[in-house]
Design a protein around this motif. Structure first.
Motif, mmCIF file in Angstrom:
data_model
loop_
_atom_site.group_PDB
_atom_site.id
_atom_site.type_symbol
_atom_site.label_atom_id
_atom_site.label_comp_id
_atom_site.label_asym_id
_atom_site.label_seq_id
_atom_site.Cartn_x
_atom_site.Cartn_y
_atom_site.Cartn_z
ATOM 1 N N ARG A 70 0.849 -1.199 0.000
ATOM 2 C CA ARG A 70 0.000 0.000 0.000
ATOM 3 C C ARG A 70 0.883 1.247 0.000
ATOM 4 N NH1 ARG A 70 -3.028 -3.645 3.101
ATOM 5 N NH2 ARG A 70 -4.993 -4.173 2.070
ATOM 6 N N LYS A 71 0.217 2.387 -0.130
ATOM 7 C CA LYS A 71 0.920 3.674 -0.190
ATOM 8 C C LYS A 71 1.896 3.848 0.983
ATOM 9 C CE LYS A 71 -1.607 7.334 -1.894
ATOM 10 N NZ LYS A 71 -0.857 8.043 -2.925
ATOM 11 N N THR A 72 1.430 3.494 2.190
ATOM 12 C CA THR A 72 2.295 3.653 3.367
ATOM 13 C C THR A 72 3.524 2.750 3.275
ATOM 14 O OG1 THR A 72 0.789 2.105 4.432
ATOM 15 C CG2 THR A 72 0.580 4.431 5.049
ATOM 16 N N ASP A 73 3.346 1.546 2.726
ATOM 17 C CA ASP A 73 4.488 0.634 2.554
ATOM 18 C C ASP A 73 5.491 1.234 1.572
ATOM 19 O OD1 ASP A 73 3.175 -1.345 4.108
ATOM 20 O OD2 ASP A 73 2.020 -1.938 2.342
ATOM 21 N N LEU A 74 4.953 1.790 0.489
ATOM 22 C CA LEU A 74 5.808 2.356 -0.552
ATOM 23 C C LEU A 74 6.631 3.525 0.013
ATOM 24 C CD1 LEU A 74 6.408 1.927 -3.537
ATOM 25 C CD2 LEU A 74 4.536 3.473 -4.104
ATOM 26 N N PHE A 84 13.822 5.197 -5.032
ATOM 27 C CA PHE A 84 12.609 4.512 -5.490
ATOM 28 C C PHE A 84 12.219 3.280 -4.676
ATOM 29 C CE2 PHE A 84 14.328 6.592 -9.435
ATOM 30 C CZ PHE A 84 13.382 7.610 -9.468
ATOM 31 N N GLY A 85 12.958 3.024 -3.600
ATOM 32 C CA GLY A 85 12.580 1.911 -2.730
ATOM 33 C C GLY A 85 12.757 0.539 -3.351
ATOM 34 N N GLY A 86 13.622 0.458 -4.347
ATOM 35 C CA GLY A 86 13.889 -0.856 -4.965
ATOM 36 C C GLY A 86 12.826 -1.300 -5.948
ATOM 37 N N VAL A 87 11.878 -0.403 -6.264
ATOM 38 C CA VAL A 87 10.789 -0.771 -7.182
ATOM 39 C C VAL A 87 11.210 -0.614 -8.648
ATOM 40 C CG1 VAL A 87 8.371 -0.299 -7.792
ATOM 41 C CG2 VAL A 87 9.099 -0.109 -5.423
ATOM 42 N N LEU A 88 12.202 0.231 -8.865
ATOM 43 C CA LEU A 88 12.663 0.478 -10.237
ATOM 44 C C LEU A 88 13.347 -0.772 -10.798
ATOM 45 C CD1 LEU A 88 12.885 2.742 -12.373
ATOM 46 C CD2 LEU A 88 15.178 3.192 -11.505
ATOM 47 N N ALA A 89 12.879 -1.202 -11.966
ATOM 48 C CA ALA A 89 13.422 -2.417 -12.571
ATOM 49 C C ALA A 89 14.214 -2.110 -13.839
ATOM 50 C CB ALA A 89 12.285 -3.392 -12.862
ATOM 51 N N THR A 90 14.773 -0.887 -13.890
ATOM 52 C CA THR A 90 15.612 -0.538 -15.033
ATOM 53 C C THR A 90 16.700 0.400 -14.512
ATOM 54 O OG1 THR A 90 15.622 0.315 -17.288
ATOM 55 C CG2 THR A 90 14.209 1.469 -15.738
#
Ligand SMILES: [Zn+2]
Length: 426
Positions: A70-74, A84-90
């Protein structure tokens, strides 16, 4: 029956058979998950936390094995691992845009996409339209993403952004604006203000079509726009984190078709279990196209349900029925979520009801609902009313009230009106 002709932004994905869609989604999901696992550290952590390997997530149903982000986790993920919290895959230099949501939460759009245009296309925006975009171009994705989508349909975009109602009205008149993109409440403000300024909205303004998101369009307001001002109205459901509109109305206006570029689940917000048609739960979405943004199972916090009946427009995607509340506003009773707003809609639709309180208790390990009602007129046929209210309540909330009690005027205070959960779980 109105059948929208297939065109530039009405593609073959939108008319897939249910079996084809099922296969398409599963195939895309398996690819998305494998890619994100390989390239995004946050996704690897997510799988590790769940004790699952990517090979075990091959179907939409398998998504239940993964936790919801959820938003709070992000926000927490990004604070711990900027930017980017490790969400970026490039690699970061490939990122086209960074948007900023309150938090701040940073969201990227890896590259320009075209599929958002489907939503505007379905609403009828075409070449020759002059469309004012009143969503902000500042930080958030709304302004620029919708701008591009309107343009992709061939229409000219007036870059207005939010606020400054008087100037917006002047612009609409000067440029003979035919389309409005924004929130329903802002269009309402525009109309009211234009009238205050002495305009006859139907004659002095040229708006014929509107596209809304950000808040739901109340049926009464839709009627006003359409019947009193001749403005055709369409709404879409958009989420910023996965980036864009994920469901949109067609000309039938009977729910919002889910976009095939996402997997959208309706789930029990507590367990993450997927729910069936008609059941109210949280909208959870996983994008299948922007694979460089590894956001899997993003929980929006918005509550909705979906319907599976075929739509005469020819699009076969299931439809969201609208947003009925936020996950925190719902009370779970015998496995069903009762949303305060829906309960109110059912009960107060009977004009004779002055106030109500819906008590949720528990007896012999079973949830029990008691509805207390104050009447405006004590002469009302109570037996009949109780039956009618319960039928209406079941239609809207899909669950039966166990007991309806009529109480004397003044029993229920302003503060007590609504749902009260009295269950104790010791
Ligand atoms: Zn349709």
């Amino acid at each position: 029956m109105v059948v929208t002709p297939k065109g530039e932004f009405f593609d073959e994905l939108e008319t897939m058979s249910p079996t084809d869609r099922f296969e398409y989604q599963n195939k895309k999901l398996a690819e998305t998950v494998a890619y994100a696992y390989k390239h995004a550290s946050a996704v690897r952590k997510l799988f590790e936390r769940a004790g699952v390997i990517p090979d075990k997530v091959r179907t939409v149903k398998d998504l239940e094995k993964l936790p919801i982000t959820r938003k709070t986790d992000l926000l927490e993920m990004q604070k711990a691992d900027l930017p980017f919290g490790g969400v970026l895959a490039t690699s970061p230099e490939k990122v086209e845009r960074v948007f900023i949501s309150p938090g701040p939460i940073y969201e990227i759009q890896p590259s320009r996409v075209k599929w958002f245009a489907k939503s505007f296309w379905a609403a009828g925006f075409r070449k020759g339209d002059v469309v004012i975009n009143t969503f902000t171009y500042h930080m958030s994705p709304a302004g620029i993403l919708f701008h591009e989508a309107i343009r992709d349909c061939g229409a000219t975009v007036v870059v207005a952004g939010t606020g400054n109602t008087d100037l917006q009205i002047q612009i609409m008149k000067d440029l003979k604006v035919t389309g409005f993109v924004g929130t329903p409440s802002f269009l309402n403000t525009v109309i009211k203000r234009a009238e205050e300024m002495g305009n006859n909205v139907k004659k002095d303004l040229y708006i014929k079509r509107s596209w809304f998101t950000g808040e739901m369009l109340p049926p009464s307001l839709r009627k006003t726009f359409e019947n009193d001002y001749g403005i055709d109205t369409y709404q879409a459901y958009a989420v910023t984190e996965p980036g864009g509109a994920i469901a949109y109305e067609c000309k039938q206006k009977n729910g919002m078709h889910l976009m095939d570029e996402y997997i959208t689940e309706i789930v029990d917000p507590e367990s993450g279990r997927q729910l069936g048609p008609g059941e109210v739960g949280e909208i959870v979405t996983t994008q299948l196209q922007n694979k460089d943004w590894g956001l899997i199972r993003f929980g929006t916090g918005d509550l909705s349900s979906y319907v599976t009946e075929r739509c005469p427009c020819g699009r076969t995607a299931y439809r969201l029925t609208g947003i009925v509340g936020r996950a925190g506003d719902a009370v779970k009773v015998r496995g069903m979520f009762i949303v305060a707003k829906q309960a109110e809609q059912a009960i107060l639709s009977f004009g004779v009801v002055a106030r109500y309180q819906l008590l949720v208790g528990r007896r012999e390990h079973r949830d029990e609902m008691t509805l207390k009602i104050e009447l405006k007129d004590s002469g009302t046929n109570k037996e009949k009313l109780a039956i009618d209210i319960n039928n209406k309540f079941q239609d809207i909330c899909r669950i039966k009230i166990d007991k309806i009690e009529f109480v004397s005027t003044g029993t229920i205070s302003d503060k007590q009106q609504g749902i009260k959960d009295e269950r104790k779980w010791e």
